[in-house]
Design a protein around this motif. Structure first.
Motif, short mmCIF file in Angstrom:
data_model
loop_
_atom_site.label_atom_id
_atom_site.label_comp_id
_atom_site.label_asym_id
_atom_site.label_seq_id
_atom_site.Cartn_x
_atom_site.Cartn_y
_atom_site.Cartn_z
N GLY A 148 63.74 -14.00 -28.64
CA GLY A 148 63.09 -14.35 -27.39
C GLY A 148 63.82 -13.82 -26.17
O GLY A 148 63.49 -14.17 -25.03
N SER A 149 64.81 -12.97 -26.40
CA SER A 149 65.58 -12.37 -25.31
C SER A 149 64.89 -11.11 -24.80
O SER A 149 63.98 -10.57 -25.44
CB SER A 149 66.99 -12.03 -25.82
OG SER A 149 67.68 -11.20 -24.92
N LYS A 150 65.35 -10.61 -23.67
CA LYS A 150 64.83 -9.35 -23.13
C LYS A 150 65.49 -8.16 -23.80
O LYS A 150 65.12 -7.01 -23.53
CB LYS A 150 65.07 -9.29 -21.62
CG LYS A 150 64.34 -10.36 -20.82
CD LYS A 150 64.67 -10.24 -19.34
CE LYS A 150 63.97 -11.33 -18.54
NZ LYS A 150 64.33 -11.26 -17.09
N HIS A 151 66.48 -8.42 -24.65
CA HIS A 151 67.28 -7.35 -25.25
C HIS A 151 67.16 -7.38 -26.77
O HIS A 151 66.91 -8.44 -27.35
CB HIS A 151 68.75 -7.51 -24.85
CG HIS A 151 68.95 -7.77 -23.40
ND1 HIS A 151 69.02 -6.77 -22.46
CD2 HIS A 151 69.07 -8.94 -22.71
CE1 HIS A 151 69.18 -7.29 -21.26
NE2 HIS A 151 69.21 -8.61 -21.38
N PRO A 152 67.35 -6.25 -27.45
CA PRO A 152 67.34 -6.26 -28.91
C PRO A 152 68.56 -7.00 -29.44
O PRO A 152 69.66 -6.89 -28.90
CB PRO A 152 67.40 -4.77 -29.27
CG PRO A 152 67.99 -4.10 -28.07
CD PRO A 152 67.55 -4.89 -26.89
N HIS A 153 68.36 -7.79 -30.49
CA HIS A 153 69.44 -8.56 -31.09
C HIS A 153 69.26 -8.59 -32.60
O HIS A 153 68.26 -8.10 -33.14
CB HIS A 153 69.48 -9.98 -30.54
CG HIS A 153 69.81 -10.08 -29.10
ND1 HIS A 153 70.94 -9.53 -28.54
CD2 HIS A 153 69.13 -10.67 -28.06
CE1 HIS A 153 70.96 -9.77 -27.24
NE2 HIS A 153 69.88 -10.46 -26.92
#
Length: 347
Positions: A148-153
Motif C-alpha cells: 500500500g506504499s507509493k514505492h516498490p517493496h
C-alpha cells in the motif's frame, strides 16, 4: 599563519594550513585520511558538527537521563511490541500439516519515535518494527503481502525456503504477492524489505522479528521481543536516535516488570542501519546467550554484554536473583544517551 594552542582548530582550518604550504609535504601526508592524524582531524570535525547538533537536539528531546513518563502512542506501541506475537490464522491441510496465514501491508506512515518527535516511516502494518511473526518448525507459513506504499517493496525472510519465495523481486505499489514456505530452521530470524536502495528501505522501518519455535519446546519462561534500531532524522547517513522497539527510552520511562527468580527469555535482533554494530549490556547480572537459538540444548555463552551486526540475532535467558532495578543499554555510550537505555524491575 600560526597555531594557537588555546584556540580550537577545525578540520577546515588545518586544510587551509596545508593548502597554504605551512605544513608543506609533511602536512599533506598527515592529512591523509588513512593516517592517525588524518583520522583524528576527521573525528574533530565530526565532533564539532555533532556538538552543534546536540545543542539543538536538547531543545526537543531530553539527552541521556530523564525522558519523562508521558504516555504517548509511540511508547505504547513499543511496550506492545515487547509481548505481542502474531501466530497467524491456523488451519490444517489435508495431509495434516499445520498452516499459518498472515496478512502484512506495507504503508507510508508517520510514527512517533520519542516524545514529540515523529518520523516519516515505511512500515509493515503501520508499526516500526513490524509485527513479530511466530510459528513452529515444520509449519507451512503463508504470508499475503499487499503493498500500500507509493514505492516498490518486498518481504525477505531469513531462513531456508525456495528461491522463488526469497523476497528479492519487487512488489509494485497497489499490488500483492503471497509468500509460502515451510518454516525452518528453528530459531530467531528476521524479515525485511530487500528492494534497493536497501539502506533506505531498512532504515525507514521495513523489518521485524521472525520466530520459529523448535519442535521440542523450550523451558517455560517470560518471553520478550526486542528489536534494536536507529533513526536518521536529518538524512545525513548517521542516526540521531537509537531505540529498542522503535521508541527512545521506552523502557527507562516504563521499566519492564519481571519476577525475581523467574526465567526471562529475550528474542533480540539488530536492524540498525548506518552503524556497523549494536550491542546489549545488562547491569548487575549475567545472562545466557544463544546465537540465533536454533538448538534449545546448545551450550550458551555466559556474559553480560553481546554485540550484533545488522541482521544478527540471538536469544538471551536471564534470571534476576533478587528484587531491584537492573539497567540495560547499548554499550556504545552515544547510543545509550540517545535513547537506547532501559530497566528491568524485578519484584
Amino acid at each position: 599563519m600560526t597555531f594557537d594552542p588555546q584556540k580550537p582548530v577545525s578540520r577546515r582550518e588545518v586544510l587551509k594550513w596545508g593548502a597554504a604550504g605551512t605544513l608543506g609535504v609533511i602536512g599533506g601526508a598527515l592529512l591523509n585520511p588513512s593516517t592517525w592524524f588524518g583520522k583524528t582531524v576527521k573525528a574533530m570535525d565530526k565532533h564539532e558538527l555533532h556538538s552543534a547538533m546536540q545543542s539543538q537536539r536538547h531543545q526537543t528531546i531530553t539527552h541521556g537521563y530523564d525522558p519523562g513518563t508521558k504516555k504517548t502512542k509511540g511508547l505504547e506501541a513499543a511496550i506492545r511490541a515487547l509481548t505481542e506475537f502474531d501466530y497467524g490464522k491456523v488451519s490444517t491441510r489435508a495431509d495434516g500439516r499445520t498452516v499459518r496465514d498472515y496478512e502484512i501491508v506495507a504503508m507510508d506512515t508517520e510514527v512517533e519515535i520519542a516524545n514529540g518527535i515523529k518520523f516519516p516511516g515505511w512500515a509493515y502494518n503501520g508499526t516500526i518494527p513490524g509485527p513479530t511473526i511466530r510459528c513452529t518448525e515444520g509449519d507451512i507459513v503463508r504470508v499475503k503481502f499487499w503493498n500500500g506504499s507509493k514505492h516498490p517493496h518486498s518481504i525477505h525472510f531469513h531462513g531456508i525456503h525456495p528461491p522463488s519465495m526469497d523476497g528479492i523481486e519487487p512488489v509494485q505499489s497497489g499490488s500483492e504477492f503471497t509468500y509460502e514456505f515451510e518454516a525452518r530452521p528453528a530459531g530467531l530470524h528476521i524479515y525485511h524489505c530487500h528492494i534497493p536502495p536497501l539502506a533506505k528501505h531498512i532504515h525507514k522501518g521495513l523489518y521485524g522479528n521472525f520466530i520459529i519455535d523448535p519442535k521440542k519446546a523450550r523451558v517455560q519462561a517470560r518471553e520478550l521481543n526486542m528489536v534494536m534500531n536507529g533513526f536518521d532524522l536529518d538524512l545525513d547517513g548517521e542516526n540521531e536516535i537509537y531505540t529498542v522497539n522503535g521508541y527512545a527510552f521506552a523502557f527507562q520511562a516504563r521499566p519492564i516488570e519481571v519476577k525475581a527468580g523467574e526465567l526471562v527469555r529475550i528474542y533480540l535482533s539488530n536492524l540498525t542501519e548506518f552503524d556497523l554494530i549494536n550491542s546489549f549490556h545488562l547491569h548487575a547480572n549475567f545472562f545466557k546467550y544463544y546465537e540465533v537459538g536454533a538448538d534449545p540444548d546448545a551450550r550458551p555463552v555466559l556474559t553480560d554484554t553481546i554485540m550484533q551486526c545488522q541482521g544478527q540475532r540471538g536469544i538471551l535467558e536471564i534470571v534476576f536473583p533478587e528484587p531491584g532495578k537492573y539497567m540495560f543499554h547499548a554499550h556504545q555510550s552515544e547510543f545509550a544517551e540517545l535513547g537506547w537505555m532501559g530497566f528491568f524491575e524485578a519484584k
